[in-house]
Enzyme design. Sequence first.
Site, PDB file in Angstrom:
ATOM      1  N   GLU A  28       1.001  -1.165   0.140  1.00  0.00           N
ATOM      2  CA  GLU A  28      -0.040   0.003  -0.058  1.00  0.00           C
ATOM      3  C   GLU A  28       0.798   1.272   0.085  1.00  0.00           C
ATOM      4  O   GLU A  28       0.914   2.025   0.808  1.00  0.00           O
ATOM      5  CB  GLU A  28      -0.859  -0.117   1.348  1.00  0.00           C
TER       6      GLU A  28
ATOM      7  N   GLU B 105      -6.544  -7.340  -0.572  1.00  0.00           N
ATOM      8  CA  GLU B 105      -6.887  -7.514   0.833  1.00  0.00           C
ATOM      9  C   GLU B 105      -8.516  -7.089   0.843  1.00  0.00           C
ATOM     10  O   GLU B 105      -8.799  -6.068   0.171  1.00  0.00           O
ATOM     11  CB  GLU B 105      -6.244  -6.456   1.746  1.00  0.00           C
TER      12      GLU B 105
HETATM   13  C1  GAL Z   1      -4.031  -2.262   5.171  1.00  0.00           C
HETATM   14  C2  GAL Z   1      -2.753  -2.767   5.366  1.00  0.00           C
HETATM   15  C3  GAL Z   1      -2.791  -4.078   6.282  1.00  0.00           C
HETATM   16  C4  GAL Z   1      -3.624  -3.969   7.393  1.00  0.00           C
HETATM   17  C5  GAL Z   1      -5.022  -3.622   6.850  1.00  0.00           C
HETATM   18  C6  GAL Z   1      -6.152  -3.463   7.851  1.00  0.00           C
HETATM   19  O1  GAL Z   1      -4.103  -0.642   4.918  1.00  0.00           O
HETATM   20  O2  GAL Z   1      -2.385  -2.937   3.906  1.00  0.00           O
HETATM   21  O3  GAL Z   1      -1.495  -4.115   6.486  1.00  0.00           O
HETATM   22  O4  GAL Z   1      -3.327  -2.766   8.089  1.00  0.00           O
HETATM   23  O5  GAL Z   1      -5.153  -2.498   6.228  1.00  0.00           O
HETATM   24  O6  GAL Z   1      -7.504  -3.294   7.432  1.00  0.00           O
END
Ligand code: GAL
Length: 664
Positions: free
Chosen positions: A158, A312
């Site tokens: 990210e 994610e």
């Molecule tokens: C994203 C990040 C992850 C985790 C996730 C939680 O921003 O890449 O490592 O923190 O959010 O929602």
Amino acid sequence: MQNHRWLRTPDGTPRRISYGADYNPDQWPREVWDEDVRLMKQAGVDVVSVAIFSWAKLQPAEGQWDFAWLDEVIDLLHANGIGVDLATATASPPPWLTTLHPEVLPETADGQIVWPGGRQHWRPTSPVFRRHALALVEKLAERYGAHPGVVAWHVNNELGCHNAYDYSDDAARAFRVWLEARYGGIEGLNHAWGTAFWSQRYGSFDEIQPPRRSYAFPNPTQQLDFARFSSDALKDHLIAEREILNRLTPDIPVTTNFMIMGETRHGDYADWAHEVDFVSNDHYVTEGRDELAFSAALTSGVAGHRPWFLMEHSTSAVNWQPINRPKHGNELVRDSLTHVAHGADAVCYFQWRQSAAGAEKYHSSMVPHGGEDTRVYREVVRLGGILQDLQPVAGSDREPSQVAILFDWDSWWGSELDSHPTDRLRYRREAVEWWTALMNAGIRADVVPADADLSGYRLVIAPVLYAVSEERRARLEAYVHGGGSLVATYFSGIVNADDRVWLGGYPGALAELLGIRVEEFRPLWDDETIGLSIGARGRLWSEPVDVVADDVEVLARYTESELDGGAAVTWRRAGDGAAGYVSTSLGVDGLAALLPLLLERAGVASELPEPLRGTVELAVRRAGDSRVRFLINRTDDEVRLDGIEGEYLVGDAVLAPRGVAVVR
Ligand code: GAL
């Protein structure tokens, strides 16, 4: 995207929709890893992202390396048929590095240092950080490039999630270089930035600073260029890591996870998409279902409708909103399948096993604190089974629609700058409202970068297309003259690429095509709305629209205030196509009244049987010769899919509340 390359797998492995998560075995004792692998296989997991935040473990001190644990993790996963999307581990610098080199720490616009203690505390333009990060990337590439278990590289994580805007001296130096490349000479910059104003004329690039905290409004083009520069600085970091990976491991594809979601706006992903082998995205539900589908469609748009990787999302609650509620019912499955419907060929979560300690211990995961005997894990296993059934879809493109919504980072950044007619305008909200209104009307739409090829679309919506360069104007005109219908909203066509106003009346670059002229904007007060003759009410914005061409048709008029009787929405045939204008913000309800008029004129009809329009979201993927339709229940009631014929890959003709059916 330049060239699309998907996960590396041994020849002959059938393509499937991959399933998995961020996997952080370094948070757990060794015996848990075996349990992890057992549960992963049970759930159908075939890919995990490893080592994203492992720098401090991989390199405990300068010159010291510890790969033994990672060797074992990758071997274990590979032996069990689980591929590794291996992170370059550069996302968060270890304490020894920031202790030795505090000069890598970012600075805020106020000149405050951002200290370690959280994550991602590094300047995107720091040469010292870059050197250490690239050394780590090189080590990892040399060590694991030949490992058959590594199916892709995951650059950093990210990029810019926290550190997008750094105002340090490193940033200032890099900003000057970036500006010199953009403008050639200082006079070009002076013209673009309008520095005749407020005594801002620069004698040389050395005098320029990032838009650090100042009195009044910082120069708007300086702010806009700093947003562009900051996106480019992160992209440069991506490219620097990728170059090493490409050189040392040319057969492993490279990606990085974008953040196309909600108000996250620091990266111009339409631009970054050219630098990866496949697009990956992270998405968390913040503003409801329609925003999720909109983001998935936009991700597909930046990926050129080729398959992309959902890196994610969450199985249930997150930990970073003010109040974090779990998902319920079918939501876990439905949210994931909505991404697949819009082209995701991998469904991954943050994270595999819920942490016992640290800042994210209350964030959901695939294996919750309660272990395998939990609702979430059972849903995870159910989704794994559904993804198996979707094998025929894997590798297929998303089928373009007849309607496109344009999305443009320059217009987003530019339209929401300060010192404007109203500070209430929200670029993305306007776009999502059009998306929702189209879905409510049973119309599926694409969301594409503003400079995408539009030739296949019957109707193109340009919500708040604020920035229109000469070139963009020419392309939009050619689209209309070639037979397309373009609808632009208020605050479109106002400035060129330098945020300089198009003179002669609004909407500037588009005024001639639209056959209208606006002299003054008339934003509305917070509690004020304005009536239109089609029964809708405008909010946020209104304009006295002068119709200047004879052939302009007025589709709606204002019915109140000093604008009473004036044109509010116009339509004009131009060449073989047409160009329409909407001078206020109608919201989802108001657009429901307007859309039928626009759709009819543009020749766009719903592909859904009448009773399903609005209740069901439709997205289509094209697998070989067949079309695969995803039908997603938007309601909390059961829906009968009467009239939807074909082979049901998922679900059946009775769609459960919030359920999904997939029909080939
Ligand atoms: C994203 C990040 C992850 C985790 C996730 C939680 O921003 O890449 O490592 O923190 O959010 O929602």
